[in-house]
Scaffold this motif. Structure first.
Motif, PDB file in Angstrom:
ATOM      1  N   ALA A 292      47.882 -11.717  42.799  1.00 48.59           N
ATOM      2  CA  ALA A 292      49.173 -12.400  42.648  1.00 48.59           C
ATOM      3  C   ALA A 292      48.903 -13.759  42.009  1.00 48.59           C
ATOM      4  N   LEU A 293      49.097 -13.842  40.703  1.00 48.92           N
ATOM      5  CA  LEU A 293      48.832 -15.072  39.958  1.00 48.92           C
ATOM      6  C   LEU A 293      50.134 -15.643  39.422  1.00 48.92           C
ATOM      7  N   PRO A 294      50.209 -16.954  39.317  1.00 45.65           N
ATOM      8  CA  PRO A 294      51.412 -17.546  38.726  1.00 45.65           C
ATOM      9  C   PRO A 294      51.487 -17.217  37.232  1.00 45.65           C
ATOM     10  N   ALA A 295      52.676 -17.338  36.683  1.00 49.76           N
ATOM     11  CA  ALA A 295      52.922 -16.987  35.283  1.00 49.76           C
ATOM     12  C   ALA A 295      51.976 -17.704  34.337  1.00 49.76           C
ATOM     13  N   GLU A 296      51.730 -18.974  34.554  1.00 40.10           N
ATOM     14  CA  GLU A 296      50.849 -19.748  33.669  1.00 40.10           C
ATOM     15  C   GLU A 296      49.444 -19.149  33.631  1.00 40.10           C
ATOM     16  N   ALA A 297      48.923 -18.749  34.778  1.00 38.49           N
ATOM     17  CA  ALA A 297      47.584 -18.141  34.834  1.00 38.49           C
ATOM     18  C   ALA A 297      47.575 -16.792  34.119  1.00 38.49           C
ATOM     19  N   LEU A 298      48.645 -16.017  34.256  1.00 37.46           N
ATOM     20  CA  LEU A 298      48.723 -14.723  33.570  1.00 37.46           C
ATOM     21  C   LEU A 298      48.788 -14.903  32.057  1.00 37.46           C
ATOM     22  N   HIS A 299      49.543 -15.876  31.600  1.00 35.63           N
ATOM     23  CA  HIS A 299      49.615 -16.149  30.159  1.00 35.63           C
ATOM     24  C   HIS A 299      48.250 -16.569  29.626  1.00 35.63           C
ATOM     25  N   SER A 300      47.539 -17.371  30.402  1.00 39.27           N
ATOM     26  CA  SER A 300      46.204 -17.818  30.010  1.00 39.27           C
ATOM     27  C   SER A 300      45.239 -16.631  29.911  1.00 39.27           C
ATOM     28  N   LEU A 301      45.304 -15.729  30.907  1.00 43.54           N
ATOM     29  CA  LEU A 301      44.459 -14.524  30.876  1.00 43.54           C
ATOM     30  C   LEU A 301      44.778 -13.668  29.658  1.00 43.54           C
ATOM     31  N   LYS A 302      46.055 -13.491  29.406  1.00 47.40           N
ATOM     32  CA  LYS A 302      46.479 -12.663  28.273  1.00 47.40           C
ATOM     33  C   LYS A 302      45.925 -13.226  26.962  1.00 47.40           C
ATOM     34  N   ALA A 303      45.987 -14.526  26.803  1.00 42.65           N
ATOM     35  CA  ALA A 303      45.477 -15.158  25.586  1.00 42.65           C
ATOM     36  C   ALA A 303      43.949 -15.090  25.538  1.00 42.65           C
ATOM     37  N   ARG A 304      43.297 -15.412  26.636  1.00 35.04           N
ATOM     38  CA  ARG A 304      41.832 -15.458  26.667  1.00 35.04           C
ATOM     39  C   ARG A 304      41.215 -14.101  26.347  1.00 35.04           C
ATOM     40  N   TYR A 305      41.816 -13.024  26.861  1.00 33.15           N
ATOM     41  CA  TYR A 305      41.258 -11.690  26.666  1.00 33.15           C
ATOM     42  C   TYR A 305      41.992 -10.899  25.580  1.00 33.15           C
ATOM     43  N   GLU A 306      42.823 -11.625  24.811  1.00 35.13           N
ATOM     44  CA  GLU A 306      43.530 -11.053  23.666  1.00 35.13           C
ATOM     45  C   GLU A 306      44.238  -9.745  24.021  1.00 35.13           C
ATOM     46  N   MET A 307      44.949  -9.772  25.136  1.00 34.13           N
ATOM     47  CA  MET A 307      45.656  -8.594  25.623  1.00 34.13           C
ATOM     48  C   MET A 307      46.928  -8.404  24.800  1.00 34.13           C
ATOM     49  N   MET A 308      47.010  -7.265  24.114  1.00 39.97           N
ATOM     50  CA  MET A 308      48.146  -6.985  23.244  1.00 39.97           C
ATOM     51  C   MET A 308      49.320  -6.374  24.014  1.00 39.97           C
ATOM     52  N   MET A 309      49.033  -5.742  25.142  1.00 44.96           N
ATOM     53  CA  MET A 309      50.065  -5.069  25.911  1.00 44.96           C
ATOM     54  C   MET A 309      50.775  -6.063  26.832  1.00 44.96           C
ATOM     55  N   PRO A 310      51.966  -5.715  27.322  1.00 48.80           N
ATOM     56  CA  PRO A 310      52.642  -6.579  28.287  1.00 48.80           C
ATOM     57  C   PRO A 310      51.791  -6.716  29.556  1.00 48.80           C
ATOM     58  N   VAL A 311      51.786  -7.936  30.109  1.00 50.09           N
ATOM     59  CA  VAL A 311      51.066  -8.197  31.355  1.00 50.09           C
ATOM     60  C   VAL A 311      52.100  -8.275  32.476  1.00 50.09           C
TER      61      VAL A 311
END
Length: 148
Positions: free
Chosen positions: A78-97
């Motif tokens: 359970a991560l806050p939105a800011e942490a999820l956005h950071s993960l998505k960018a860091r790992y170049e996740m193309m799919m919805p998180v």
């Protein structure tokens, strides 16, 4: 009303009261499993501390870029939105998180990471894969399910 009719009515009421399967994306947008009706859905649970989860991200990115299934990456933590956005960018996740899943999904939350679920176009569980995904797994699913 007869005993069987009352029982049937009770079952219908309970079945109709099940909470709809919903998800909340990292940006706060909410969707229902029903929104994906008619298409294959791959739901992958991951965590930043899970090395196999991060190793399979390029495969999931490739899959999400095809005309095949919709891919969702669900944060196990359970991560806050800011942490999820950071993960998505860091790992170049193309799919919805996805920040969270609620309601009556066709599977229970995983006990092992990574775990990936394949949901059929009618919203039913077609397959559960525990452990790291490999190209052979995706190719097998492609041949079995969405055939592209």
């Amino acid at each position: 009303m007869g005993k069987h009719q009352a029982l049937f009515l009770a079952v219908l009421l309970v079945a109709g009261c099940r909470e709809a399967a919903t998800l909340t994306l990292a940006d706060g947008q909410r969707q229902e499993l029903e929104d994906f009706r008619g298409q294959w859905l791959v739901v992958n649970y991951f965590a930043e501390w899970c090395a196999p989860c991060l190793r399979e991200m390029p495969l999931l990115n490739e899959l999400s870029a095809t005309a095949g299934p919709m891919v969702l990456a669900v944060s196990f933590d359970a991560l806050p939105a800011e942490a999820l956005h950071s993960l998505k960018a860091r790992y170049e996740m193309m799919m919805p998180v996805v920040a969270s899943l609620e309601g009556a999904w066709p599977f229970d939350p995983p006990q092992v990471l990574p775990t990936t679920f394949v949901i059929d176009p009618k919203g039913r569980l077609a397959e559960r894969h525990q452990g790291e995904l490999h190209a052979e797994d995706i190719a097998r699913w492609q041949g079995l399910y969405w055939g592209q």
